[in-house]
Design an enzyme around this catalytic site. Structure first.
Site, PDB file in Angstrom:
ATOM      1  NE  ARG A  30       3.117  -5.452  -4.077  1.00  6.87           N
ATOM      2  CZ  ARG A  30       2.933  -6.569  -3.393  1.00  6.87           C
ATOM      3  NH1 ARG A  30       3.540  -7.664  -3.741  1.00  6.87           N
ATOM      4  NH2 ARG A  30       2.140  -6.572  -2.359  1.00  6.87           N
ATOM      5  CE  LYS A  39      -0.738 -10.698  -3.261  1.00  7.32           C
ATOM      6  NZ  LYS A  39       0.369 -10.970  -2.351  1.00  7.32           N
ATOM      7  NE  ARG A  98       2.341  -8.474   5.988  1.00  2.00           N
ATOM      8  CZ  ARG A  98       2.024  -8.663   4.716  1.00  2.00           C
ATOM      9  NH1 ARG A  98       1.780  -9.882   4.278  1.00  2.00           N
ATOM     10  NH2 ARG A  98       1.967  -7.650   3.895  1.00  2.00           N
ATOM     11  NE  ARG A 128      -2.626 -10.492   6.403  1.00  2.00           N
ATOM     12  CZ  ARG A 128      -2.257 -10.470   5.109  1.00  2.00           C
ATOM     13  NH1 ARG A 128      -2.931 -11.184   4.224  1.00  2.00           N
ATOM     14  NH2 ARG A 128      -1.261  -9.734   4.731  1.00  2.00           N
ATOM     15  NE  ARG A 150      -0.103  -4.300   2.335  1.00  2.00           N
ATOM     16  CZ  ARG A 150      -0.522  -5.183   3.256  1.00  2.00           C
ATOM     17  NH1 ARG A 150      -0.785  -4.791   4.480  1.00  2.00           N
ATOM     18  NH2 ARG A 150      -0.679  -6.438   2.936  1.00  2.00           N
TER      19      ARG A 150
HETATM   20  P1  ADP Z   1       0.324  -7.899   0.132  1.00  2.53           P
HETATM   21  O1  ADP Z   1       0.341  -8.347  -1.296  1.00  2.53           O
HETATM   22  O2  ADP Z   1      -0.669  -8.642   0.950  1.00  2.53           O
HETATM   23  O3  ADP Z   1       0.185  -6.400   0.239  1.00  2.53           O
HETATM   24  P2  ADP Z   1       3.111  -8.844   0.416  1.00  2.53           P
HETATM   25  O4  ADP Z   1       3.572  -9.650   1.569  1.00  2.53           O
HETATM   26  O5  ADP Z   1       3.019  -9.493  -0.912  1.00  2.53           O
HETATM   27  O6  ADP Z   1       1.707  -8.206   0.850  1.00  2.53           O
HETATM   28  O7  ADP Z   1       4.067  -7.554   0.261  1.00  2.53           O
HETATM   29  C1  ADP Z   1       4.370  -6.717   1.348  1.00  2.53           C
HETATM   30  C2  ADP Z   1       5.223  -5.530   0.905  1.00  2.53           C
HETATM   31  O8  ADP Z   1       6.464  -5.996   0.313  1.00  2.53           O
HETATM   32  C3  ADP Z   1       4.620  -4.644  -0.193  1.00  2.53           C
HETATM   33  O9  ADP Z   1       3.710  -3.698   0.333  1.00  2.53           O
HETATM   34  C4  ADP Z   1       5.885  -3.997  -0.786  1.00  2.53           C
HETATM   35  O10 ADP Z   1       6.379  -2.963   0.037  1.00  2.53           O
HETATM   36  C5  ADP Z   1       6.889  -5.136  -0.746  1.00  2.53           C
HETATM   37  N1  ADP Z   1       6.902  -5.929  -2.008  1.00  2.53           N
HETATM   38  C6  ADP Z   1       6.545  -7.227  -2.156  1.00  2.53           C
HETATM   39  N2  ADP Z   1       6.668  -7.626  -3.429  1.00  2.53           N
HETATM   40  C7  ADP Z   1       7.119  -6.547  -4.136  1.00  2.53           C
HETATM   41  C8  ADP Z   1       7.433  -6.296  -5.501  1.00  2.53           C
HETATM   42  N3  ADP Z   1       7.298  -7.260  -6.441  1.00  2.53           N
HETATM   43  N4  ADP Z   1       7.868  -5.056  -5.863  1.00  2.53           N
HETATM   44  C9  ADP Z   1       7.991  -4.084  -4.959  1.00  2.53           C
HETATM   45  N5  ADP Z   1       7.704  -4.241  -3.646  1.00  2.53           N
HETATM   46  C10 ADP Z   1       7.273  -5.450  -3.218  1.00  2.53           C
END
Ligand code: ADP
Ligand code: ZN
Length: 209
Positions: free
Chosen positions: A84, A13, A156, A123, A167
């Site tokens: 989310r 995504k 990461r 990754r 996750r």
């Molecule tokens: P991925 O979708 O690949 O798991 P992201 O980089 O989008 O990774 O997000 C990494 C982390 O950031 C999430 O596991 C969460 O802890 C936090 N996070 C990101 N976006 C949100 C959101 N909209 N609400 C709550 N936590 C978020």
């Protein structure tokens, strides 16, 4: 253009959101990247936030809403990682309704779990432009250096298998129900994340044009 890209971690995504943002010339808003940048800039004061993210839990709504508010008000964005939860989707809906700026589309990138685990192992992300590599499937030309911008690549902390599994669980229980919420609004475009990157982007662009 107001678009949301939803998909499991590793579905691609982020990669798609980035390419779409470039094509349509609107901001690519990754809440995960914004949070990581925020922690980087405020080292020492964000231990709790850092811990929450490194363990694969969700960050408080207030923090995330604060990060995206400006983009909503500008009425142009590609959201990657937000909303989310159904609650976040409802909050976003209220914000957009208040300014009469509905979403154009929700892009739903699908993929199987076993493929996700393989993609996440190995990754690496670019610290300066955000490009994503995989040491096995899509390696950079020079080790740990970004092909596009020469930036340093990093792994990461939340990309280890145990955290990826958490996750993923969060994704299925909290995030995927958003799809039904948006299906009711008739704005979901579903696409498999298995195809090659450009093919997926082109299919999405065709849908949006
Ligand atoms: P991925 O979708 O690949 O798991 P992201 O980089 O989008 O990774 O997000 C990494 C982390 O950031 C999430 O596991 C969460 O802890 C936090 N996070 C990101 N976006 C949100 C959101 N909209 N609400 C709550 N936590 C978020
Ligand atoms: Zn780069």
């Amino acid at each position: 253009m107001r678009i949301i890209v939803i998909g499991a971690p590793g579905a691609g995504k982020g990669t798609q959101a980035k390419l779409l943002a470039k094509h349509f010339n609107v901001p690519h808003v990754s809440t995960g990247s914004l949070l990581r940048e925020y922690i980087e800039k405020n080292t020492g004061t964000c231990d709790e936030l850092k811990h929450v993210m490194n363990c694969g839990y969700l960050v408080d709504d207030d923090i995330v809403i604060g990060l995206i508010r400006g983009f909503v008000e500008d009425k142009a964005f590609i959201f990657d990682g937000f909303p989310r939860t159904v609650k976040q989707a409802e909050i976003l809906n209220e914000m957009l309704s208040a300014i009469s700026a509905p979403l154009n589309k929700v892009i739903y990138v699908t993929i199987d779990d076993d493929i996700i685990i393989g993609r996440m192992a190995g990754r690496q992300s670019c610290s300066s432009c955000g490009a994503i590599y995989n040491t096995k499937h899509n390696p950079p030309a020079a080790e740990r250096i970004c092909d596009h911008c020469g930036g340093a690549l990093f792994v990461r902390e939340d990309d280890c298998e145990q955290v990826v599994r958490r996750r993923l669980r969060n994704y299925y229980t909290l995030t995927e129900p958003i799809i039904d919420y948006y299906r009711k609004q008739g704005i979901v475009f579903e696409i498999s994340g298995l195809g090659c990157i450009d093919e997926i982007t082109n299919a999405v662009i065709a849908e949006l044009s």
